[in-house]
Write an enzyme that holds these catalytic residues in place. Structure first.
Site, PDB file in Angstrom:
ATOM      1  N   PRO A 202      -3.834   5.512 -12.123  1.00  0.00           N
ATOM      2  CA  PRO A 202      -2.401   5.576 -11.795  1.00  0.00           C
ATOM      3  C   PRO A 202      -2.076   4.505 -10.758  1.00  0.00           C
ATOM      4  O   PRO A 202      -2.343   4.664  -9.570  1.00  0.00           O
ATOM      5  CB  PRO A 202      -2.230   6.996 -11.236  1.00  0.00           C
ATOM      6  N   VAL A 204      -0.147   2.054  -8.247  1.00  0.00           N
ATOM      7  CA  VAL A 204       1.011   1.949  -7.351  1.00  0.00           C
ATOM      8  C   VAL A 204       0.941   0.564  -6.720  1.00  0.00           C
ATOM      9  O   VAL A 204      -0.134   0.120  -6.311  1.00  0.00           O
ATOM     10  CB  VAL A 204       1.001   3.030  -6.255  1.00  0.00           C
ATOM     11  N   ASP A 375      -5.204   2.468  -6.474  1.00  0.00           N
ATOM     12  CA  ASP A 375      -5.406   3.685  -7.244  1.00  0.00           C
ATOM     13  C   ASP A 375      -4.873   4.875  -6.440  1.00  0.00           C
ATOM     14  O   ASP A 375      -5.442   5.239  -5.406  1.00  0.00           O
ATOM     15  CB  ASP A 375      -6.904   3.848  -7.525  1.00  0.00           C
ATOM     16  N   HIS A 376      -3.804   5.479  -6.929  1.00  0.00           N
ATOM     17  CA  HIS A 376      -3.160   6.559  -6.182  1.00  0.00           C
ATOM     18  C   HIS A 376      -3.996   7.842  -6.176  1.00  0.00           C
ATOM     19  O   HIS A 376      -3.706   8.776  -5.423  1.00  0.00           O
ATOM     20  CB  HIS A 376      -1.777   6.858  -6.772  1.00  0.00           C
ATOM     21  N   ARG A 377      -5.026   7.900  -7.000  1.00  0.00           N
ATOM     22  CA  ARG A 377      -5.936   9.052  -6.946  1.00  0.00           C
ATOM     23  C   ARG A 377      -6.834   8.973  -5.720  1.00  0.00           C
ATOM     24  O   ARG A 377      -7.293   9.993  -5.198  1.00  0.00           O
ATOM     25  CB  ARG A 377      -6.820   9.089  -8.199  1.00  0.00           C
TER      26      ARG A 377
END
Length: 406
Positions: A202, A204, A375-377
């Site tokens: 994901p 960003v 990586d937004h995780r």
């Protein structure tokens, strides 16, 4: 009969794509002559002949994906070729030695010399389709690599004074070629990796601006003293210092075991645009190198990437990637992370703009924009902003960068 098999041309590769053959059945070959081009996810490599002989069979079609150990070509070595013995009487009669002048000897010996022109697979295809010998085409690239533009110029007669008119059939061939580009090799591998990254991570993207004015002054002072250091060398050094303060961005997410791996090594990938596609050479252990050493590595790796001369280990194990697209004129982008890394920074164009200094005066400054995809995780937006703020402070106040290296 000898078998030419796909061997491990990288570090632990298991398969490769047959790009094109450089010989055909019946051709005579010499030792170390390139026979076939094979593509991996990192590079296009040539498999060479282990001996002198003749091509007896080609067993795999171009475009196929094969496993390591698969036989591509069968060769009949010269040592295996049995020749008929002449009668003894005839041998005795043929006692006259051939007298060869030095110039004739040169001609004979040169006929057996194999010369390999540096060119990408697609460029070779254009030349083959138009019956052009690449040795006749003048390379305009400083590296000596013949490009497809060079071949087109040759077709159009711009390299020979004698030809002044393009044959209508040649124009049709050029038009037909320009409408179709083979989607394979490095380009296909890049697409697969980018797709995996985009659909797995994901993304960003965080944008920021950096005041480069003070750094430019230091570079100019160094240049006047005889030391020429590129801007990316300073940026990469500041980046590694920032990564040590924010190790979450020098990490890899291990989803299978539900953990985030914080890497202890700082291997920086340098996204490089080449004729074959986007290549990412890697500067290893950047934290242990001076700005001068980083500058040298960036220059050498970029040159070898463009010339297609990188070794497999020079494209592996990156922990963070940078993309310096400013010189191309870019003002902003949303870059795709180099999977399985956690983040990537793109440096964009630097512009002269009016800014307000600490004395509330309006002055002209050199402002560079950057975009950071993460990586937004693994990380959050606030952490990304803190990271780029730390990076900006080292670049905008270079004395801090110097202090960090003491």
């Amino acid at each position: 009969m000898l078998e030419v098999k796909l061997h491990d041309i990288g570090e632990g590769m298991t398969e490769g794509e047959v790009i094109q053959y450089l010989v055909k059945v019946g051709d005579s070959v010499i030792t170390d002559q390139p026979l076939v081009e094979v593509g991996t996810d990192k590079m296009v490599a040539e498999l060479s002949s282990p001996c002198s002989g003749r091509v007896k069979e080609i067993s795999i079609e171009p475009g196929e994906i094969i496993q390591v150990g698969t036989t591509l070509i069968y060769l009949e070595a010269d040592s295996d070729v049995k020749t008929e013995k002449k009668p003894l009487i005839e041998a005795k009669q043929d006692t006259k030695k051939e007298i060869v002048t030095p110039s004739e000897q040169v001609k004979k010996s040169s006929a057996t010399i194999f010369h390999r022109v540096l060119a990408a697979p697609y460029t070779r295809k254009i030349a083959r389709d138009n019956n052009i010998n690449l040795e006749d085409v003048r390379a305009t690239d400083p590296s000596g690599r013949v490009t497809e533009e060079d071949v087109y110029r040759f077709l159009q007669g711009q390299q020979t004074r004698e030809q002044t008119v393009i044959d209508i059939q040649q124009v049709a061939v050029i038009q037909e070629i320009s409408d179709e580009i083979p989607f394979r090799g490095i380009r296909k591998k890049i697409a697969e990796k980018m797709t995996k990254s985009l659909f797995t991570i994901p993304h960003v993207t965080h944008f920021d601006e950096i005041n480069m004015t003070n750094l430019f002054k230091i570079r100019q002072e160094l240049k006047l003293s005889g030391e020429s250091v590129s801007v990316p060398a300073f940026l990469i050094k500041a980046l590694v210092i920032s990564l040590k303060d924010f190790p979450i961005f020098n990490a890899e997410l291990d989803e299978e075991n539900s953990r985030i791996l914080l890497k202890k090594n700082y291997h920086i990938g340098i996204a490089t645009n080449t004729e074959s596609g986007l290549i990412v050479p890697v500067i290893h252990d950047v934290d242990k190198k001076s700005i001068k050493e980083i500058n040298k590595d960036v220059k050498e790796l970029t040159e070898r990437a463009i010339a297609g001369k990188l070794q497999p280990f020079e494209m592996k194990n990156s922990t963070f990637t940078v993309s310096n697209v400013g010189p191309l004129g870019s003002t902003g982008a949303t870059p795709i992370i180099n999977y399985p890394e956690t983040a990537l920074i793109a440096f964009h164009k630097t512009k002269k703009r009016p800014i307000v200094n600490e004395q509330d005066e309006i002055v002209i400054g050199h402002i560079m924009t950057l975009s950071m995809a993460f990586d937004h995780r693994v990380a959050d937006g606030a952490t990304a902003v803190a990271f780029t703020n730390r990076f900006a402070s080292l670049i905008e106040q270079p004395h801090k960068l110097i202090m960090e290296m003491i």
